[in-house]
Design an enzyme around this catalytic site. Structure first.
Site, PDB file in Angstrom:
ATOM      1  N   GLY A  32       0.815  -1.204   0.000  1.00 37.61           N
ATOM      2  CA  GLY A  32       0.000   0.000   0.000  1.00 37.61           C
ATOM      3  C   GLY A  32       0.846   1.251   0.000  1.00 37.61           C
ATOM      4  N   GLY A  33       0.524   2.169  -0.914  1.00 39.49           N
ATOM      5  CA  GLY A  33       1.271   3.415  -1.038  1.00 39.49           C
ATOM      6  C   GLY A  33       0.405   4.631  -0.774  1.00 39.49           C
ATOM      7  N   GLY A  34      -0.599   4.486   0.103  1.00 37.86           N
ATOM      8  CA  GLY A  34      -1.397   5.646   0.516  1.00 37.86           C
ATOM      9  C   GLY A  34      -0.675   6.376   1.637  1.00 37.86           C
ATOM     10  N   VAL A  45       4.704  -1.796  -2.275  1.00 39.20           N
ATOM     11  CA  VAL A  45       3.995  -2.503  -3.342  1.00 39.20           C
ATOM     12  C   VAL A  45       2.576  -1.942  -3.386  1.00 39.20           C
ATOM     13  CG1 VAL A  45       3.321  -4.759  -4.229  1.00 39.20           C
ATOM     14  CG2 VAL A  45       5.294  -4.564  -2.694  1.00 39.20           C
ATOM     15  N   SER A  92      -8.390  11.502  -1.822  1.00 41.60           N
ATOM     16  CA  SER A  92      -9.757  12.046  -1.839  1.00 41.60           C
ATOM     17  C   SER A  92     -10.145  12.753  -0.553  1.00 41.60           C
ATOM     18  CB  SER A  92     -10.784  10.933  -2.046  1.00 41.60           C
ATOM     19  OG  SER A  92     -10.445  10.112  -3.100  1.00 41.60           O
ATOM     20  N   ALA A  93      -9.359  12.593   0.504  1.00 43.57           N
ATOM     21  CA  ALA A  93      -9.766  13.194   1.776  1.00 43.57           C
ATOM     22  C   ALA A  93      -9.850  14.702   1.623  1.00 43.57           C
ATOM     23  CB  ALA A  93      -8.800  12.810   2.890  1.00 43.57           C
ATOM     24  N   GLU A  94     -10.874  15.266   2.204  1.00 41.17           N
ATOM     25  CA  GLU A  94     -11.172  16.666   1.933  1.00 41.17           C
ATOM     26  C   GLU A  94     -10.966  17.558   3.156  1.00 41.17           C
ATOM     27  OE1 GLU A  94     -15.162  16.781   0.224  1.00 41.17           O
ATOM     28  OE2 GLU A  94     -14.758  14.965  -0.925  1.00 41.17           O
ATOM     29  N   PHE A 103     -14.658  20.780  13.680  1.00 39.07           N
ATOM     30  CA  PHE A 103     -15.075  19.550  13.010  1.00 39.07           C
ATOM     31  C   PHE A 103     -16.047  18.803  13.913  1.00 39.07           C
ATOM     32  CE2 PHE A 103     -13.947  16.616   9.454  1.00 39.07           C
ATOM     33  CZ  PHE A 103     -13.685  17.576   8.506  1.00 39.07           C
ATOM     34  N   GLN A 116     -18.760   3.089   9.352  1.00 40.11           N
ATOM     35  CA  GLN A 116     -19.240   4.465   9.467  1.00 40.11           C
ATOM     36  C   GLN A 116     -20.001   4.929   8.221  1.00 40.11           C
ATOM     37  OE1 GLN A 116     -16.461   8.135   9.648  1.00 40.11           O
ATOM     38  NE2 GLN A 116     -17.532   8.072  11.596  1.00 40.11           N
ATOM     39  N   HIS A 141     -21.296   8.311   6.580  1.00 42.08           N
ATOM     40  CA  HIS A 141     -21.142   9.769   6.643  1.00 42.08           C
ATOM     41  C   HIS A 141     -22.493  10.372   6.261  1.00 42.08           C
ATOM     42  CE1 HIS A 141     -19.717  13.791   5.770  1.00 42.08           C
ATOM     43  NE2 HIS A 141     -18.492  13.476   6.147  1.00 42.08           N
ATOM     44  N   LEU A 172     -18.443  12.424  -1.637  1.00 41.14           N
ATOM     45  CA  LEU A 172     -18.546  13.044  -0.319  1.00 41.14           C
ATOM     46  C   LEU A 172     -18.633  14.570  -0.401  1.00 41.14           C
ATOM     47  CD1 LEU A 172     -18.234  12.583   2.827  1.00 41.14           C
ATOM     48  CD2 LEU A 172     -15.899  13.344   2.474  1.00 41.14           C
ATOM     49  N   GLU A 208     -17.512  17.229   5.823  1.00 46.72           N
ATOM     50  CA  GLU A 208     -18.029  17.793   7.065  1.00 46.72           C
ATOM     51  C   GLU A 208     -17.594  19.251   7.250  1.00 46.72           C
ATOM     52  OE1 GLU A 208     -18.243  14.806  10.138  1.00 46.72           O
ATOM     53  OE2 GLU A 208     -16.990  16.083  11.370  1.00 46.72           O
ATOM     54  N   ARG A 256     -20.903  11.617  13.497  1.00 43.78           N
ATOM     55  CA  ARG A 256     -21.494  11.094  12.262  1.00 43.78           C
ATOM     56  C   ARG A 256     -22.513   9.990  12.496  1.00 43.78           C
ATOM     57  NH1 ARG A 256     -15.853  11.045   8.741  1.00 43.78           N
ATOM     58  NH2 ARG A 256     -15.768  13.314   8.589  1.00 43.78           N
ATOM     59  N   HIS A 311     -18.671   5.186   4.495  1.00 43.77           N
ATOM     60  CA  HIS A 311     -17.535   6.080   4.367  1.00 43.77           C
ATOM     61  C   HIS A 311     -16.240   5.505   4.915  1.00 43.77           C
ATOM     62  CE1 HIS A 311     -15.478   9.882   4.053  1.00 43.77           C
ATOM     63  NE2 HIS A 311     -15.277   9.976   5.338  1.00 43.77           N
ATOM     64  N   ARG A 344     -15.638   6.741  14.442  1.00 42.63           N
ATOM     65  CA  ARG A 344     -14.513   7.645  14.272  1.00 42.63           C
ATOM     66  C   ARG A 344     -14.983   9.088  14.193  1.00 42.63           C
ATOM     67  NH1 ARG A 344     -11.710  10.153   9.576  1.00 42.63           N
ATOM     68  NH2 ARG A 344     -13.346   9.337   8.248  1.00 42.63           N
TER      69      ARG A 344
HETATM   70  C1  LIG Z   1     -14.013  10.988   0.307  1.00 42.99           C
HETATM   71  C2  LIG Z   1     -13.274  10.811   1.589  1.00 42.99           C
HETATM   72  C3  LIG Z   1     -12.905  11.908   2.333  1.00 42.99           C
HETATM   73  C4  LIG Z   1     -12.203  11.757   3.525  1.00 42.99           C
HETATM   74  N1  LIG Z   1     -11.864  12.871   4.240  1.00 42.99           N
HETATM   75  C5  LIG Z   1     -11.152  12.724   5.386  1.00 42.99           C
HETATM   76  C6  LIG Z   1     -10.752  13.865   6.133  1.00 42.99           C
HETATM   77  O1  LIG Z   1     -11.028  14.998   5.772  1.00 42.99           O
HETATM   78  N2  LIG Z   1     -10.037  13.685   7.265  1.00 42.99           N
HETATM   79  C7  LIG Z   1      -9.688  12.425   7.708  1.00 42.99           C
HETATM   80  O2  LIG Z   1      -9.032  12.326   8.735  1.00 42.99           O
HETATM   81  N3  LIG Z   1     -10.044  11.330   7.001  1.00 42.99           N
HETATM   82  C8  LIG Z   1     -10.771  11.443   5.867  1.00 42.99           C
HETATM   83  N4  LIG Z   1     -11.148  10.324   5.167  1.00 42.99           N
HETATM   84  C9  LIG Z   1     -10.623   9.014   5.580  1.00 42.99           C
HETATM   85  C10 LIG Z   1      -9.191   8.842   5.111  1.00 42.99           C
HETATM   86  O3  LIG Z   1      -8.978   9.533   3.922  1.00 42.99           O
HETATM   87  C11 LIG Z   1      -8.819   7.394   4.887  1.00 42.99           C
HETATM   88  O4  LIG Z   1      -9.167   6.635   5.991  1.00 42.99           O
HETATM   89  C12 LIG Z   1      -7.335   7.250   4.658  1.00 42.99           C
HETATM   90  O5  LIG Z   1      -6.896   8.124   3.650  1.00 42.99           O
HETATM   91  C13 LIG Z   1      -6.893   5.845   4.336  1.00 42.99           C
HETATM   92  O6  LIG Z   1      -5.508   5.856   4.053  1.00 42.99           O
HETATM   93  P1  LIG Z   1      -4.627   4.549   3.957  1.00 42.99           P
HETATM   94  O7  LIG Z   1      -3.219   4.967   3.772  1.00 42.99           O
HETATM   95  O8  LIG Z   1      -4.958   3.660   5.092  1.00 42.99           O
HETATM   96  O9  LIG Z   1      -5.171   3.826   2.647  1.00 42.99           O
HETATM   97  P2  LIG Z   1      -5.334   4.324   1.133  1.00 42.99           P
HETATM   98  O10 LIG Z   1      -4.960   5.719   0.911  1.00 42.99           O
HETATM   99  O11 LIG Z   1      -6.692   3.862   0.734  1.00 42.99           O
HETATM  100  O12 LIG Z   1      -4.249   3.466   0.396  1.00 42.99           O
HETATM  101  C14 LIG Z   1      -4.343   2.078   0.230  1.00 42.99           C
HETATM  102  C15 LIG Z   1      -3.148   1.613  -0.578  1.00 42.99           C
HETATM  103  O13 LIG Z   1      -3.115   0.208  -0.592  1.00 42.99           O
HETATM  104  C16 LIG Z   1      -2.880  -0.249  -1.896  1.00 42.99           C
HETATM  105  N5  LIG Z   1      -3.464  -1.595  -2.003  1.00 42.99           N
HETATM  106  C17 LIG Z   1      -4.684  -2.001  -1.572  1.00 42.99           C
HETATM  107  N6  LIG Z   1      -4.848  -3.310  -1.844  1.00 42.99           N
HETATM  108  C18 LIG Z   1      -3.718  -3.737  -2.450  1.00 42.99           C
HETATM  109  C19 LIG Z   1      -3.277  -4.988  -2.987  1.00 42.99           C
HETATM  110  N7  LIG Z   1      -4.054  -6.074  -2.951  1.00 42.99           N
HETATM  111  N8  LIG Z   1      -2.054  -5.056  -3.554  1.00 42.99           N
HETATM  112  C20 LIG Z   1      -1.254  -3.955  -3.620  1.00 42.99           C
HETATM  113  N9  LIG Z   1      -1.619  -2.758  -3.136  1.00 42.99           N
HETATM  114  C21 LIG Z   1      -2.839  -2.653  -2.555  1.00 42.99           C
HETATM  115  C22 LIG Z   1      -3.490   0.777  -2.784  1.00 42.99           C
HETATM  116  O14 LIG Z   1      -2.898   0.763  -4.054  1.00 42.99           O
HETATM  117  C23 LIG Z   1      -3.156   2.055  -2.024  1.00 42.99           C
HETATM  118  O15 LIG Z   1      -1.863   2.490  -2.365  1.00 42.99           O
HETATM  119  C24 LIG Z   1     -11.869  10.467   3.983  1.00 42.99           C
HETATM  120  C25 LIG Z   1     -12.249   9.361   3.247  1.00 42.99           C
HETATM  121  C26 LIG Z   1     -12.968   9.517   2.072  1.00 42.99           C
HETATM  122  C27 LIG Z   1     -13.445   8.296   1.354  1.00 42.99           C
END
Ligand SMILES: Cc1cc2nc3c(=O)[nH]c(=O)nc-3n(C[C@H](O)[C@H](O)[C@H](O)COP(=O)(O)OP(=O)(O)OC[C@H]3O[C@@H](n4cnc5c(N)ncnc54)[C@H](O)[C@@H]3O)c2cc1C
Lengths: 246, 582
Positions: B11-13, B35, B47-49, B116, B230, B232, B242, B245, B285, B353, B388
């Site tokens: 995961g690269g989030g 990976v 997408s987080a706003e 918030f 959750q 929203h 979305l 909030e 929420r 959400h 949350r």
């Molecule tokens: C529209 C929206 C708005 C939001 N706004 C807010 C906000 O304002 N404030 C707040 O605190 N939170 C907010 N959230 C929640 C927050 O954004 C998420 O909980 C958070 O960004 C998740 O991050 P993460 O790094 O855990 O995962 P993600 O950013 O979802 O990344 C997951 C990673 O895993 C990888 N991956 C997944 N499965 C596999 C696989 N099988 N093989 C290889 N790679 C894989 C993907 O490629 C990706 O790189 C929001 C959520 C949404 C949906």
């Protein structure tokens, strides 16, 4: 019965095809549907073998860029109704090698990104107890250039990149400027060589297609023009002033 | 060829990139790989706003942030984890600031904060209303400067490799070429995000399919608190996009079909023209989404082709506030709803959400399986408990991404064993290769498209495990999911190509989602109380005697399920009533 519209989609499967072909699909013409919804309808209900990228469907992840009716567009933000009556031509982004169907290879851009050092460079790292102050006016200096979603529409639109794959390209240059103009950064000298090289800003002929194509209001053409001026001033200074006083 | 690293991050989030940097900074000798099934900057964090919470103002305190989080989570939070979280959140957000995140500013140059939901002080940092986008791009760009971080962009992980109870790598395939490889590692960190796509109507991107939860569960690691999903309160009808909030934090109102601010009827306070913290539209929420359902039952919502909606009214904020603080909200409403919030009402309804539950970890991001770590939305530490608070997730990614990275680095530096794995591991790799090549890529015939199974799974979850559930609705959902597992095995796959086969990806994602859906339903069925986002019509009250406990669900080797209920860690805040607006 909903009205129908035709998507004329470019297909290319390297295992079977030597050349790209097109395939027509009839899909419902719904008011709220973007071109991407049409592709998803095809994938889920008509033909599971069509390949394309998508993710956020809200115009921010940058995955779903394609050529729609000849223009580089985000398919999640381009609506069927606005392209009616069709057939709507959906092709891969131009100027990139095609991997398959609507999926292009963007490795070239990914390799160029680190070359412009898109991170804050400081002579001395401050301690993490407090923020660097930055006024809203200072933020405005670079804010626009920080809005790039790396969707590649500008590379697809760029006539220079079409001919010369060594050109750094609009998004990478705009990103370098995003850091150069950030009041917290002190790294502009380190970015100078790569920007001022032949494949950097000087390749750009200022057609401005990148700025027109950008779905997020970034102005890469403006960034490049502005940097040309900076670079020209720097080389003039280098020419006129002895080392040490620069 | 074997691919091998000291630490592999899936995961690269936000969580994955923060973890990668933490590994690189902890021990520069370690090789670390990220990976990701999409290019990192396309991850869903983008997408987080609304913003990211951390107490920095002089009128604020860590204890207040902790108490808001714990009461917001209906006392299911691990209080030791919350204390660590609120303490490290400011430092992490400041670090992001130093790395270049374009936080919105006060006139004097300090970072600005906004109110918030559920927070009693203004402590949510924001970058207009594209906070996640800026946070993710800042992390990604910063990660480029670490040469020890290798990336496998557009590689899909299908399985965790386990040797004698110890995790020692993953199996993954490269989308572009279709090549299937084992990537071995001394430690693996799951950062794969949430699972909103298990439901039909969600804010989540297409990639949020619970892969990491299912990977861990199949490997034998427990998932925690999976019944807490959750909703929203403000998603756009049809798309589920979305509306943050922050729109309510800046002063937006929720009104029913009569133009009435209906939240005043649900013990959330009394309306006032300006936003009041922890009151009305700034309640939590879970309570707001539940109020919507009650309002719909009373016939006071608006009927549209895309279901019942209420309205979010921003008109009184004016175009200056909207354009400076909420420009993305305006852009989204114009594009996807043909509505201009400066002049018109925005139709909204509750939308799936965020996943409070996830892979069970301790305060360092370590799971009970040796060598396996998790952070971000895929994990459950748990700081979010039963609900949350908005803007706690982004700082969670950073705090626990960093912690998991440090812990995994320490483990990998001292691990005595090599990463290669023995004969048992090689056999697992061969089995997995056979499954992918033979059972999936080589599948012939088959009855229905996988989209049919996916759509029915989503409908099942909405019917059976939505905002309100009952023993009966959940038992029915469990039966339907069981049948869908069977149907998935015989579903049709038309694409046999090795090159960028997105049907194969969709099939693997669906199979992960079916497992995750089952854990949600079973955990919900066994929690016979109502708490936070888990509302049982047949058990409407919170039951601290039986359920002041996390639920852990395990899969045994024979496929059967097992539950455990360890008590919640309470440090300083004994369970109390959740009070909003009074
Ligand atoms: C529209 C929206 C708005 C939001 N706004 C807010 C906000 O304002 N404030 C707040 O605190 N939170 C907010 N959230 C929640 C927050 O954004 C998420 O909980 C958070 O960004 C998740 O991050 P993460 O790094 O855990 O995962 P993600 O950013 O979802 O990344 C997951 C990673 O895993 C990888 N991956 C997944 N499965 C596999 C696989 N099988 N093989 C290889 N790679 C894989 C993907 O490629 C990706 O790189 C929001 C959520 C949404 C949906």
């Amino acid at each position: 019965m909903a009205d129908l519209i035709t998507l004329r989609v470019t297909r290319y499967r390297p295992e079977n095809d030597t050349e790209p072909t097109t395939q027509d699909y009839e899909i419902p013409l719904r008011k709220e549907w973007a071109v991407l919804d049409g592709l998803n309808h095809i994938k889920d209900h008509l033909d599971g073998t069509l390949s394309y990228r998508w993710s956020c469907r809200m115009g921010i992840c940058g995955s779903c860029g394609m050529t729609v009716n000849g223009e580089p567009r985000l398919t999640c933000a381009t609506f069927l109704e606005d392209c009616a009556p069709g057939p709507i031509r959906v092709e891969p982004l131009r100027n990139f090698p095609v991997i398959r169907d609507l999926v292009v290879e963007i490795g070239d851009f990914m390799r160029k990104l680190p070359q412009v050092k898109p991170w804050v460079i400081r002579e001395e790292e401050a301690s993490i107890d407090s923020e660097y102050l930055q006024t809203p006016a200072e933020l405005d200096q670079y804010k626009q250039f920080s809005m790039c979603i790396n969707c590649m529409l500008c590379y697809s639109a760029c006539p220079v990149y079409a001919l010369d794959k060594d050109f750094l390209g609009p998004a990478a240059i705009a990103l370098a400027q995003r850091y150069n103009l950030d009041s917290r950064d002190q790294g502009s000298a380190e970015r100078m060589d790569v920007l001022s090289a032949a494949e950097g800003i000087w390749s750009c002929t200022f057609v401005g297609e990148c700025t027109t194509a950008c779905p997020k209001g970034v102005d890469p053409a403006g960034a490049i023009q502005r940097y040309k001026f900076t670079a020209a001033m720097e080389s003039l200074k280098a020419f006129l002033l002895p080392r040490g006083t620069r | 060829m074997t691919l091998s690293h000291d630490v592999v991050i899936v995961g690269g989030g936000g969580a994955g990139l923060r973890a990668a940097i933490a590994v690189a900074e902890s021990d520069p000798r370690l090789s670390v790989a990220v990976v990701s099934k999409v290019y990192p900057m396309r991850s869903h964090t983008v997408s987080a706003e609304g913003g990211a919470a951390a107490a920095i103002r002089s009128d604020d305190s860590l204890d207040e942030h902790a108490h808001d989080t714990i009461s917001g989570g209906d006392w299911l939070c691990d209080q030791a984890a919350v204390e660590a979280f609120v303490k490290e959140a400011p430092e992490e957000l400041l670090r992001l600031e130093h790395w270049g995140c374009p936080w919105s500013r006060e006139p004097d140059g300090r970072v600005a904060v906004r109110p918030f939901g559920g927070m009693r002080k203004m402590r949510t940092w924001f970058a207009a209303d594209k906070t996640g986008f800026h946070l993710l791009h800042t992390l990604f760009q910063t990660s480029l400067k670490y040469e020890r971080i290798d990336r496998y962009d557009e590689w899909y992980v299908t399985k965790l490799l386990v040797d004698d109870g110890r995790v020692c790598g993953v199996v993954a395939f490269e989308l572009m070429s279709g090549r299937i490889e084992a990537i071995t590692a001394k430690a693996v960190i799951l950062c794969t995000g949430g699972c909103g796509r298990v439901f039909p109507f969600t804010t989540n991107a297409a990639i949020k399919t619970g892969d990491g939860m299912a990977l861990a569960y199949r490997a034998g690691a427990p998932l925690k608190d999976m019944e807490f999903v959750q909703y929203h309160p403000t998603g756009l009808p049809f798309t589920g996009i979305l509306i943050t909030e922050a729109a309510r934090a800046e002063g937006g109102w929720l009104i029913n079909k009569d133009g009435y601010r209906y939240l005043q009827d649900y013990d959330l306070g009394t309306p006032s023209p300006k936003p009041v913290l922890r009151s009305m539209e700034l309640g939590p929420r879970d309570r707001l989404s539940q109020a919507f359902v009650k309002e719909a039952e009373k016939g006071r919502t608006v009927d549209t082709p895309h279901g019942q909606v209420v309205h979010l009214d921003l008109r009184h904020l004016g175009s200056t506030v909207i354009d400076t603080k909420l420009p993305f909200v305006r852009e989204l409403c114009l594009s996807y709803e043909h509505v201009d919030p400066v002049r018109e009402l925005i139709p909204v309804r509750p939308v799936v959400h965020y996943m409070m539950g996830g892979v069970h970890t301790d305060i360092h991001g370590a799971t009970p399986m040796e060598g396996l770590y998790a952070a971000g939305e895929v994990a459950c530490v748990s700081i979010n408990g039963a609900n949350r608070l908005g803007s706690n997730s982004l700082p969670e990614l950073l705090v626990f991404g960093a912690r998991a990275g440090q812990a995994a680095a320490a483990f990998a530096s001292t691990a005595v064993h090599g990463a290669q794995g023995g004969a048992a591991v090689r056999a697992q790799v061969e089995d997995e290769r056979r499954r992918l090549e033979h059972d999936l890529l080589g599948r012939d015939g088959g009855k229905e498209p996988i989209s049919a199974v996916r759509e029915e799974m989503q409908a099942t979850m909405e019917d059976g495990a939505g905002i309100y559930r009952s023993g009966e609705s959940l038992a029915r959902a469990a039966d339907r999911l069981h049948a869908l597992q069977e149907r998935f095995r015989t579903a049709r796959l038309e694409d046999h190509s090795r090159t960028f086969n997105t049907e194969l990806v969709a099939a693997l994602e669906l199979s992960f989602m079916l497992d995750v859906a089952e854990t949600i339903v079973h955990s919900a069925l066994l929690r016979e109380e109502s708490r936070g986002a888990h509302q049982r019509t047949d058990f409407p009250a919170r039951d601290d005697d039986r359920f002041l406990a996390s639920s852990l669900i395990y899969r045994n080797a024979d496929g059967s399920r097992q539950m455990e209920y360890p008590p919640v860690t309470i440090t300083r805040w004994p369970p109390g009533e959740r009070v909003y607006g009074r």
